[in-house]
Write a protein that holds these residues in place. Structure first.
Motif, short mmCIF file in Angstrom:
data_model
loop_
_atom_site.label_atom_id
_atom_site.label_comp_id
_atom_site.label_asym_id
_atom_site.label_seq_id
_atom_site.Cartn_x
_atom_site.Cartn_y
_atom_site.Cartn_z
N PHE A 1 0.98 -1.29 -0.04
CA PHE A 1 0.12 -0.06 -0.19
C PHE A 1 0.93 1.43 0.05
O PHE A 1 1.83 1.45 0.93
N VAL A 2 0.70 1.95 -0.96
CA VAL A 2 1.69 3.24 -1.36
C VAL A 2 0.60 4.54 -1.43
O VAL A 2 -0.26 4.43 -1.82
N PHE A 3 1.22 5.35 -0.29
CA PHE A 3 0.41 6.83 -0.44
C PHE A 3 1.30 7.80 -1.09
O PHE A 3 2.31 8.02 -0.97
N LEU A 4 0.49 8.37 -1.90
CA LEU A 4 1.01 9.27 -2.68
C LEU A 4 0.78 10.79 -2.24
O LEU A 4 -0.39 11.25 -1.83
N SER A 5 1.83 11.60 -1.85
CA SER A 5 1.72 12.63 -0.97
C SER A 5 2.34 13.82 -1.49
O SER A 5 3.28 13.98 -2.45
N PRO A 6 1.47 14.96 -1.37
CA PRO A 6 1.95 16.23 -1.93
C PRO A 6 3.27 16.99 -1.23
O PRO A 6 3.51 16.36 -0.11
N PRO A 7 3.89 17.69 -2.02
CA PRO A 7 5.35 18.33 -1.47
C PRO A 7 4.68 19.01 -0.25
O PRO A 7 5.44 19.41 0.88
N ASN A 8 3.68 19.69 -0.33
CA ASN A 8 3.09 20.23 0.90
C ASN A 8 1.70 20.81 0.53
O ASN A 8 1.18 20.59 -0.48
N TRP A 9 0.88 21.30 1.56
CA TRP A 9 -0.45 21.70 1.41
C TRP A 9 -0.81 22.58 0.26
O TRP A 9 -1.51 22.72 -0.55
N ASP A 10 0.07 23.76 0.26
CA ASP A 10 -0.12 24.66 -0.50
C ASP A 10 -0.12 24.20 -1.85
O ASP A 10 -1.06 24.84 -2.95
N GLU A 11 0.75 23.15 -2.24
CA GLU A 11 1.10 22.73 -3.46
C GLU A 11 -0.23 21.80 -3.91
O GLU A 11 -0.74 21.79 -5.04
N LEU A 12 -0.76 21.17 -2.97
CA LEU A 12 -1.85 20.34 -3.30
C LEU A 12 -3.10 21.30 -3.64
O LEU A 12 -3.93 21.07 -4.71
N VAL A 13 -3.41 22.23 -2.98
CA VAL A 13 -4.49 23.41 -3.45
C VAL A 13 -4.04 23.83 -4.73
O VAL A 13 -4.94 24.15 -5.65
N HIS A 14 -2.74 24.24 -4.94
CA HIS A 14 -2.43 24.60 -6.13
C HIS A 14 -2.69 23.74 -7.23
O HIS A 14 -3.27 24.11 -8.51
N ARG A 15 -2.46 22.36 -7.19
CA ARG A 15 -2.64 21.47 -8.14
C ARG A 15 -4.32 21.28 -8.44
O ARG A 15 -4.73 21.36 -9.64
N LEU A 16 -5.09 21.11 -7.27
CA LEU A 16 -6.68 21.17 -7.43
C LEU A 16 -6.95 22.55 -8.42
O LEU A 16 -7.75 22.21 -9.39
N VAL A 17 -6.66 23.41 -8.04
CA VAL A 17 -7.10 24.90 -8.57
C VAL A 17 -6.76 24.84 -10.01
O VAL A 17 -7.32 24.89 -11.08
N GLY A 18 -5.34 24.53 -10.00
CA GLY A 18 -4.69 24.68 -11.57
C GLY A 18 -5.31 23.61 -12.38
O GLY A 18 -5.57 23.99 -13.73
N ARG A 19 -5.93 22.47 -11.85
CA ARG A 19 -6.42 21.37 -12.98
C ARG A 19 -7.69 22.00 -13.61
O ARG A 19 -8.19 21.72 -14.64
N GLY A 20 -8.51 22.84 -12.72
CA GLY A 20 -9.66 23.52 -13.14
C GLY A 20 -10.81 22.56 -13.53
O GLY A 20 -11.72 23.24 -14.55
N THR A 21 -10.92 21.49 -13.15
CA THR A 21 -11.98 20.65 -13.29
C THR A 21 -13.18 20.68 -12.52
O THR A 21 -14.28 20.09 -12.55
N GLU A 22 -12.94 21.43 -11.14
CA GLU A 22 -13.96 21.32 -10.21
C GLU A 22 -14.52 22.93 -9.87
O GLU A 22 -13.46 23.74 -10.13
N SER A 23 -15.71 23.09 -9.59
CA SER A 23 -16.16 24.30 -9.21
C SER A 23 -15.57 24.86 -7.88
O SER A 23 -14.90 23.90 -7.05
N PRO A 24 -15.56 26.10 -7.63
CA PRO A 24 -14.89 26.46 -6.23
C PRO A 24 -15.39 25.69 -5.01
O PRO A 24 -14.74 25.25 -4.34
#
Ligand SMILES: Nc1nc2c(ncn2[C@@H]2O[C@H](COP(=O)(O)OP(=O)(O)O)[C@@H](O)[C@H]2O)c(=O)[nH]1
Ligand SMILES: Nc1ncnc2c1ncn2[C@@H]1O[C@H](COP(=O)(O)OP(=O)(O)O)[C@@H](O)[C@H]1O
Length: 213
Positions: A142-165
């Protein structure tokens, strides 16, 4: 995140020949999970393109395809009634309602066939599914893929642009819970760059990361 009311998952068989030569205890099934937008799909796609020796499971889902997605390649897109039938016939190794609405699941027979063919199986699934597989196949890795940090996770989610706010907020709440589950996993891979993370994952699977296309 909703926990489905499903019976304890029934295992696919992991016979000795399903374990790699590298070690009697090394299984051939690896589960990759992690919070939304950490890059599970991106890392999986890299592995699909560069490591044909890895058999990447294609999940069934009730969600609608996105414009770039192909039936049978990214997902098997099924009607809710069909998904019900797969569950009621006990054909799912695991399944879950993810992000509140849609169901996603791994078919037991396709995983079994890949194992019987001697393949290295990779399942990219959510945390609830990973926990079900843990029950069914405790020998899996079982492997957990982790973000470098929280802000980067938010950045990737927002940057992907596939979900509403609104949906982004909901997913980030779920992500906090998912990040807290990291200690349940056998290994943690930080998705700093896609290639490095993919190579580390392949190594954890017991394969040579330099053996690629
Ligand atoms: N339990 C389970 N989760 C899955 C499966 N396939 C995909 N998922 C998860 O479903 C979530 C939503 O996937 P997707 O619709 O592609 O959206 P995205 O990952 O946010 O781009 C992700 O967390 C996936 O890991 C599956 O077969 N079983
Ligand atoms: N290592 C990385 N560095 C920078 N951006 C990344 C990386 N991995 C993924 N991304 C980007 O982050 C976003 C979310 O990735 P995705 O694979 O859709 O995540 P998940 O499948 O975990 O929800 C996408 O826009 C993707 O291009």
């Amino acid at each position: 995140m909703t926990t489905p009311d499903v019976p304890a998952a029934r295992p696919v068989s992991l016979r000795p020949e399903h374990r790699s030569a590298a070690g009697a205890e090394r299984p051939r099934v690896t589960v990759l999970a992690g919070p939304t937008a950490v890059g599970k799909g991106t890392v999986s796609q890299f592995i699909r393109e560069h490591y044909p020796q890895v058999w990447l499971s294609v999940s069934a889902t009730t969600r609608q395809p996105r414009p770039n997605e192909r039936e049978g390649q990214h997902y098997f897109f099924v009607e809710p009634e069909h998904f019900d039938e797969l569950v009621s016939r006990d054909q799912m190794l695991e399944w879950a309602v993810v992000h509140g609405v849609n169901r996603y699941g791994t078919r037991r027979d396709t995983v079994q066939r890949a194992l019987d063919d001697g393949q290295h199986v990779l399942l990219e699934i959510d945390l609830q599914g990973a926990r079900q597989v843990r029950q069914a196949m405790p020998e899996a890795t079982f492997v957990f893929l982790s973000p470098p940090n929280w802000d980067e996770l938010v950045h990737r989610l927002v940057g992907r642009g596939t979900e509403s706010p609104e949906e982004q907020r909901r997913r980030l709440e779920t992500a906090r819970m998912e990040l807290a589950a990291e200690p349940e996993f056998d290994a943690v891979v930080v998705n700093d760059t896609v290639e490095r993370a993919a190579r580390e994952l392949v190594r954890i699977m017991g394969l040579d990361p330099d053996d690629h296309l």
